[in-house]
Design an enzyme around this catalytic site. Structure first.
Site, PDB file in Angstrom:
ATOM      1  N   GLU A 148       1.026  31.183 -16.053  1.00  9.14           N
ATOM      2  CA  GLU A 148       0.635  32.577 -16.177  1.00  9.14           C
ATOM      3  C   GLU A 148       0.298  33.202 -14.799  1.00  9.14           C
ATOM      4  OE1 GLU A 148       0.996  34.364 -18.943  1.00  9.14           O
ATOM      5  OE2 GLU A 148       1.221  32.740 -20.112  1.00  9.14           O
ATOM      6  N   TYR A 175      -5.824  39.407 -19.538  1.00 10.63           N
ATOM      7  CA  TYR A 175      -4.689  38.701 -19.972  1.00 10.63           C
ATOM      8  C   TYR A 175      -4.564  37.175 -19.678  1.00 10.63           C
ATOM      9  CZ  TYR A 175       0.121  37.309 -20.451  1.00 10.63           C
ATOM     10  OH  TYR A 175       1.309  36.495 -20.591  1.00 10.63           O
ATOM     11  N   ASP A 230       0.334  42.847 -22.089  1.00  8.69           N
ATOM     12  CA  ASP A 230       1.029  42.768 -20.720  1.00  8.69           C
ATOM     13  C   ASP A 230       1.889  43.820 -20.900  1.00  8.69           C
ATOM     14  OD1 ASP A 230       3.154  42.151 -22.353  1.00  8.69           O
ATOM     15  OD2 ASP A 230       3.697  40.484 -20.999  1.00  8.69           O
ATOM     16  N   CYS A 253      16.908  47.172 -31.692  1.00  9.00           N
ATOM     17  CA  CYS A 253      16.215  47.774 -33.060  1.00  9.00           C
ATOM     18  C   CYS A 253      16.886  47.079 -34.248  1.00  9.00           C
ATOM     19  CB  CYS A 253      16.051  49.131 -33.242  1.00  9.00           C
ATOM     20  SG  CYS A 253      15.084  49.949 -31.708  1.00  9.00           S
TER      21      CYS A 253
HETATM   22 FE1  SF4 Z   1      11.004  48.182 -30.702  1.00 13.36          FE
HETATM   23 FE2  SF4 Z   1      13.200  49.117 -32.102  1.00 13.36          FE
HETATM   24 FE3  SF4 Z   1      11.575  47.244 -32.880  1.00 13.36          FE
HETATM   25 FE4  SF4 Z   1      10.626  49.819 -33.028  1.00 13.36          FE
HETATM   26  S1  SF4 Z   1      12.210  48.965 -33.953  1.00 13.36           S
HETATM   27  S2  SF4 Z   1       9.421  48.026 -32.298  1.00 13.36           S
HETATM   28  S3  SF4 Z   1      11.634  50.509 -30.926  1.00 13.36           S
HETATM   29  S4  SF4 Z   1      12.808  47.146 -31.168  1.00 13.36           S
END
Ligand code: SF4
Length: 347
Positions: A49, A132, A150, A211
């Protein structure tokens, strides 16, 4: 931009669902083969760490392995000479971390019989162990409940809840800690904490987050509102000033003159070319630049034969430079100097 309360966040993403999603995802897709994850030894967690603060995982791995070969446990590290500790850290930068780790080992030996404690109240007393690292040691080594925050976790929360808080403004940190505390489960902490860090580092990345592969996508406000690129918020950072620095390069066939810096200020306790306040007369022969958190150093290096040989100055043979903890830009400079040419110049 709405500043959500914890109760509203809980309605958007219930804590039990969050924990379950993160834990399941971590098990299947997270990082589970990092060297410091294998033994679940609190000392391994502490070392990794501190190394990982401001340094990428891929860079840390070889340093971590080499470190454990030389300092396999708290006791060995506590008893090691400072110069050797610093020499093993060289190249990782931010040398204060090495000094903190050394001081931490001494404290653990002196106050805790060489056994790293589990209680947050005791961990907090160890040098270099901030909130942390307390969370990391408690969750990774002991699988105990502990919030963790973090930069990666802040970014994840900022996007999930469209938070207005700046991730680079420390007074705002308390908001992220409150959210992390709320979502920290009572079980499976090792996996949950690792999952949060892994999600932030590998899925909810600073640029082009993945995403489509994110297990939290359905609960993510930024994704739903097509505002992912607007988060996290950042405070405009001030332009940092540039300061001049003058260093002396005093070489002879016996080696190069080095000076051990004081334990305060930049590059604490490291071996360095002697630094002087004023530019000496003549022309400087080399230059380098280095960026610290508060200023940029524009350094000029002057060939000299000032010949200070008393402590804290010593003359180090070129072949022995690796045995000394040197600041990275000084080491880089010394490795690029055409020694034969320069030796001829000073003769
Ligand atoms: Fe991050 Fe996209 Fe997941 Fe939302 S959907 S937490 S922006 S990776």
């Amino acid at each position: 931009m709405v500043d959500l309360s914890i109760a509203q966040m809980q309605r958007q993403l219930p804590a039990h669902a969050f924990a379950e999603t993160v834990v399941t995802w971590q098990q299947q897709h997270g990082r589970n083969d990092l060297p410091w994850q294998q033994a679940r030894d609190p000392y391994h967690v502490l070392v990794s760490e501190l190394m990982l603060q401001q340094t990428q995982v891929a860079t840390v791995i070889p340093y971590f392995n080499k470190w454990l070969t030389r300092f396999p446990d708290v006791q060995t590290l506590a008893e090691a000479p400072e110069q050797e500790v610093m020499a093993h850290w060289q190249g990782l930068g931010y040398y204060r971390r090495a000094r903190n780790l050394h001081a931490a080992a001494k404290t653990i030996v002196a106050d805790y019989d060489a056994v790293i404690p589990q209680a947050a109240s005791e961990l907090k007393e160890i040098p270099g162990v901030g909130p942390y690292t307390v969370g990391a040691i408690r969750s990774f080594a002991f699988d105990a409940p502990a919030a963790i925050v973090d930069g990666n976790v802040k970014r994840l929360f900022a996007r999930l809840f469209e938070l207005p808080y700046a991730v680079n403004h420390s007074p705002h940190d308390r908001h992220f800690w409150k959210i992390s505390e709320h979502y920290t489960p009572n079980t499976n902490n090792r996996r949950f904490a690792q999952g949060l860090l892994d999600l932030g580092a590998t899925i909810c990345k600073p640029q082009q987050p993945l995403c489509h592969a994110c297990p939290l996508q359905q609960s993510c406000r930024a994704f739903a509102n097509d505002s992912v690129a607007d988060y996290p918020k950042r405070k405009q950072s001030k332009k940092i000033p540039t300061r001049a620095g003058h260093f002396l390069l005093d070489i002879s066939p016996a080696g190069v003159l080095l000076q051990q810096r004081s334990s305060e200020g930049i590059w604490p306790s490291l071996w360095c070319l002697p630094q002087v306040d004023e530019s000496p007369t003549g022309t400087h022969n080399f230059e380098f630049k280095h960026i610290f958190s508060h200023y940029k150093l524009a350094a000029k290096v002057w060939l000299t034969s000032a010949n200070h040989t008393k402590p804290p100055h010593i003359r180090v043979p070129y072949a022995a430079l690796d045995d000394y903890g040197l600041p990275a830009p000084i080491r880089k400079l010394l490795t690029t100097i055409p020694w034969d040419e320069v030796c001829n110049t000073v003769q």
